[in-house]
Motif scaffolding. Structure first.
Motif, PDB file in Angstrom:
ATOM      1  N   ARG A 231      66.718   1.292  68.280  1.00 42.01           N
ATOM      2  CA  ARG A 231      66.623   2.338  69.466  1.00 42.01           C
ATOM      3  C   ARG A 231      65.751   3.657  69.007  1.00 42.01           C
ATOM      4  NH1 ARG A 231      69.833   3.375  73.858  1.00 42.01           N
ATOM      5  NH2 ARG A 231      69.761   5.603  74.567  1.00 42.01           N
ATOM      6  N   THR A 232      65.147   4.106  70.011  1.00 46.96           N
ATOM      7  CA  THR A 232      64.346   5.067  69.560  1.00 46.96           C
ATOM      8  C   THR A 232      65.102   6.389  70.263  1.00 46.96           C
ATOM      9  OG1 THR A 232      62.268   3.932  69.922  1.00 46.96           O
ATOM     10  CG2 THR A 232      62.225   6.200  70.189  1.00 46.96           C
ATOM     11  N   PHE A 233      65.178   7.363  69.657  1.00 49.67           N
ATOM     12  CA  PHE A 233      66.277   8.125  70.076  1.00 49.67           C
ATOM     13  C   PHE A 233      65.706   9.325  70.515  1.00 49.67           C
ATOM     14  CE2 PHE A 233      65.428  10.949  66.321  1.00 49.67           C
ATOM     15  CZ  PHE A 233      65.182  10.257  65.528  1.00 49.67           C
ATOM     16  N   SER A 234      64.483   9.513  71.025  1.00 52.99           N
ATOM     17  CA  SER A 234      63.727  10.490  71.484  1.00 52.99           C
ATOM     18  C   SER A 234      64.297  11.558  72.432  1.00 52.99           C
ATOM     19  CB  SER A 234      62.341  10.139  72.121  1.00 52.99           C
ATOM     20  OG  SER A 234      62.733   9.338  73.371  1.00 52.99           O
ATOM     21  N   SER A 235      65.283  10.966  73.350  1.00 51.26           N
ATOM     22  CA  SER A 235      65.901  11.634  74.288  1.00 51.26           C
ATOM     23  C   SER A 235      67.651  11.768  73.794  1.00 51.26           C
ATOM     24  CB  SER A 235      65.594  10.970  75.710  1.00 51.26           C
ATOM     25  OG  SER A 235      66.189   9.823  75.825  1.00 51.26           O
ATOM     26  N   ASP A 236      67.863  11.063  72.686  1.00 46.82           N
ATOM     27  CA  ASP A 236      69.347  10.978  72.310  1.00 46.82           C
ATOM     28  C   ASP A 236      69.631  12.194  71.492  1.00 46.82           C
ATOM     29  OD1 ASP A 236      69.317   7.526  71.841  1.00 46.82           O
ATOM     30  OD2 ASP A 236      69.322   8.567  73.642  1.00 46.82           O
ATOM     31  N   ALA A 237      70.958  12.549  71.518  1.00 44.55           N
ATOM     32  CA  ALA A 237      71.396  13.484  70.779  1.00 44.55           C
ATOM     33  C   ALA A 237      71.785  13.036  69.341  1.00 44.55           C
ATOM     34  CB  ALA A 237      72.825  14.020  71.389  1.00 44.55           C
TER      35      ALA A 237
ATOM     36  N   LYS B  37      71.919  18.135  67.508  1.00 45.04           N
ATOM     37  CA  LYS B  37      70.709  18.562  68.147  1.00 45.04           C
ATOM     38  C   LYS B  37      70.299  17.489  69.284  1.00 45.04           C
ATOM     39  CE  LYS B  37      65.923  19.973  67.456  1.00 45.04           C
ATOM     40  NZ  LYS B  37      66.246  21.540  67.907  1.00 45.04           N
ATOM     41  N   THR B  38      70.009  17.972  70.318  1.00 48.92           N
ATOM     42  CA  THR B  38      69.360  16.980  71.553  1.00 48.92           C
ATOM     43  C   THR B  38      67.886  17.389  71.317  1.00 48.92           C
ATOM     44  OG1 THR B  38      71.265  17.615  72.803  1.00 48.92           O
ATOM     45  CG2 THR B  38      69.408  16.606  73.917  1.00 48.92           C
ATOM     46  N   TRP B  39      67.056  16.133  71.439  1.00 44.06           N
ATOM     47  CA  TRP B  39      65.530  16.365  71.053  1.00 44.06           C
ATOM     48  C   TRP B  39      64.857  16.670  72.350  1.00 44.06           C
ATOM     49  CZ3 TRP B  39      65.882  16.811  66.120  1.00 44.06           C
ATOM     50  CH2 TRP B  39      66.785  16.176  65.290  1.00 44.06           C
ATOM     51  N   THR B  40      65.561  17.532  73.186  1.00 46.72           N
ATOM     52  CA  THR B  40      64.587  17.849  74.165  1.00 46.72           C
ATOM     53  C   THR B  40      64.730  19.246  74.844  1.00 46.72           C
ATOM     54  OG1 THR B  40      66.923  17.279  75.614  1.00 46.72           O
ATOM     55  CG2 THR B  40      65.174  15.627  75.429  1.00 46.72           C
ATOM     56  N   GLY B  41      64.760  20.033  73.798  1.00 45.02           N
ATOM     57  CA  GLY B  41      64.759  21.419  73.740  1.00 45.02           C
ATOM     58  C   GLY B  41      66.082  22.184  74.003  1.00 45.02           C
ATOM     59  N   ALA B  42      67.235  21.512  73.986  1.00 48.49           N
ATOM     60  CA  ALA B  42      68.465  22.208  74.242  1.00 48.49           C
ATOM     61  C   ALA B  42      68.823  22.711  72.974  1.00 48.49           C
ATOM     62  CB  ALA B  42      69.414  20.928  74.418  1.00 48.49           C
ATOM     63  N   PRO B  43      69.873  23.616  72.839  1.00 48.79           N
ATOM     64  CA  PRO B  43      70.281  24.157  71.729  1.00 48.79           C
ATOM     65  C   PRO B  43      70.535  23.232  70.689  1.00 48.79           C
ATOM     66  CG  PRO B  43      71.249  25.295  73.520  1.00 48.79           C
ATOM     67  CD  PRO B  43      70.836  24.109  74.009  1.00 48.79           C
ATOM     68  N   THR B  44      70.429  23.880  69.355  1.00 46.86           N
ATOM     69  CA  THR B  44      70.935  23.153  68.272  1.00 46.86           C
ATOM     70  C   THR B  44      72.373  23.735  67.567  1.00 46.86           C
ATOM     71  OG1 THR B  44      68.492  22.656  67.387  1.00 46.86           O
ATOM     72  CG2 THR B  44      70.395  22.414  65.874  1.00 46.86           C
ATOM     73  N   TYR B  45      72.998  22.912  67.224  1.00 43.99           N
ATOM     74  CA  TYR B  45      74.458  23.445  66.877  1.00 43.99           C
ATOM     75  C   TYR B  45      74.805  23.540  65.353  1.00 43.99           C
ATOM     76  CZ  TYR B  45      75.283  23.285  71.616  1.00 43.99           C
ATOM     77  OH  TYR B  45      75.275  23.334  73.253  1.00 43.99           O
ATOM     78  N   TYR B  46      75.108  24.534  64.589  1.00 45.83           N
ATOM     79  CA  TYR B  46      75.456  24.350  63.397  1.00 45.83           C
ATOM     80  C   TYR B  46      77.106  24.888  63.070  1.00 45.83           C
ATOM     81  CZ  TYR B  46      70.361  23.468  62.340  1.00 45.83           C
ATOM     82  OH  TYR B  46      69.273  23.112  62.242  1.00 45.83           O
ATOM     83  N   ALA B  47      77.741  24.145  62.153  1.00 46.23           N
ATOM     84  CA  ALA B  47      79.069  24.780  61.882  1.00 46.23           C
ATOM     85  C   ALA B  47      78.800  26.266  61.013  1.00 46.23           C
ATOM     86  CB  ALA B  47      79.732  23.891  61.090  1.00 46.23           C
ATOM     87  N   ASP B  48      79.719  26.970  61.462  1.00 48.22           N
ATOM     88  CA  ASP B  48      79.650  28.571  60.913  1.00 48.22           C
ATOM     89  C   ASP B  48      79.355  28.240  59.168  1.00 48.22           C
ATOM     90  OD1 ASP B  48      81.795  29.920  63.062  1.00 48.22           O
ATOM     91  OD2 ASP B  48      79.547  29.506  63.404  1.00 48.22           O
ATOM     92  N   SER B  49      80.046  27.424  58.820  1.00 44.02           N
ATOM     93  CA  SER B  49      80.054  27.311  57.432  1.00 44.02           C
ATOM     94  C   SER B  49      78.694  26.791  56.722  1.00 44.02           C
ATOM     95  CB  SER B  49      81.047  26.225  56.796  1.00 44.02           C
ATOM     96  OG  SER B  49      80.900  25.057  57.265  1.00 44.02           O
ATOM     97  N   VAL B  50      77.813  26.403  57.356  1.00 43.17           N
ATOM     98  CA  VAL B  50      76.502  26.066  57.134  1.00 43.17           C
ATOM     99  C   VAL B  50      75.354  26.704  57.568  1.00 43.17           C
ATOM    100  CG1 VAL B  50      77.426  23.649  56.686  1.00 43.17           C
ATOM    101  CG2 VAL B  50      76.000  24.079  58.692  1.00 43.17           C
ATOM    102  N   LYS B  51      75.664  27.427  58.596  1.00 44.49           N
ATOM    103  CA  LYS B  51      74.353  28.241  59.325  1.00 44.49           C
ATOM    104  C   LYS B  51      73.581  28.933  58.314  1.00 44.49           C
ATOM    105  CE  LYS B  51      76.311  28.965  63.810  1.00 44.49           C
ATOM    106  NZ  LYS B  51      77.025  29.994  64.821  1.00 44.49           N
ATOM    107  N   GLY B  52      72.276  28.933  58.449  1.00 42.44           N
ATOM    108  CA  GLY B  52      71.308  29.454  57.571  1.00 42.44           C
ATOM    109  C   GLY B  52      70.992  29.052  56.287  1.00 42.44           C
TER     110      GLY B  52
END
Length: 123
Positions: A26-32, A50-65
């Motif tokens: 599967r090509t995941f170009s529009s998948d999360a 992450k959604t590869w269409t410009g939507a926000p990326t989410y990170y757990a607080d414990s790994v941010k940065g």
């Protein structure tokens, strides 16, 4: 659809490592896509999504940065760059793909899973 993780191993605290998730079928170009981790006796935790269409990326607080999710579309591969590793990052890491929809940090939203790759961070 097959997801195959690689890149886990043993690393010292403060070190870095990059996990890879090769996607086939599967090509995941529009998948999360997301990375989760799990340790014995604990619930599976989403560390990056992450959604590869410009939507926000989410990170757990414990790994941010410290952690970054990215992809190489030509290789159909998703990466998790992990820097400044801590012993508490020790876990089995799984990549997951959601067929349609946007990224969330909830495991039940994802349709495909890899087999996991183990990371051990020594103190």
């Amino acid at each position: 659809v097959q997801l195959v993780e690689s890149g886990g191993g043993l690393v010292q605290a403060g070190g870095f490592l990059r996990l890879s998730c090769a996607v086939s079928g599967r090509t995941f170009s529009s998948d999360a896509m997301a990375w989760f981790r799990q340790t014995p006796g604990k619930e599976r935790e989403c560390v990056a999504a992450k959604t590869w269409t410009g939507a926000p990326t989410y990170y757990a607080d414990s790994v941010k940065g410290r952690f970054t999710i990215s992809r190489d579309g030509a290789k159909n591969t998703v990466y998790l760059q992990m820097n400044s590793l801590k012993p508490e990052d020790t876990a089995v890491y799984y990549c997951a793909a959601r067929r349609g929809g946007t990224a969330t940090m909830r495991d039940y939203n994802y349709d495909y899973w890899g087999q996991g790759t183990e990371l051990t961070v020594s103190s």
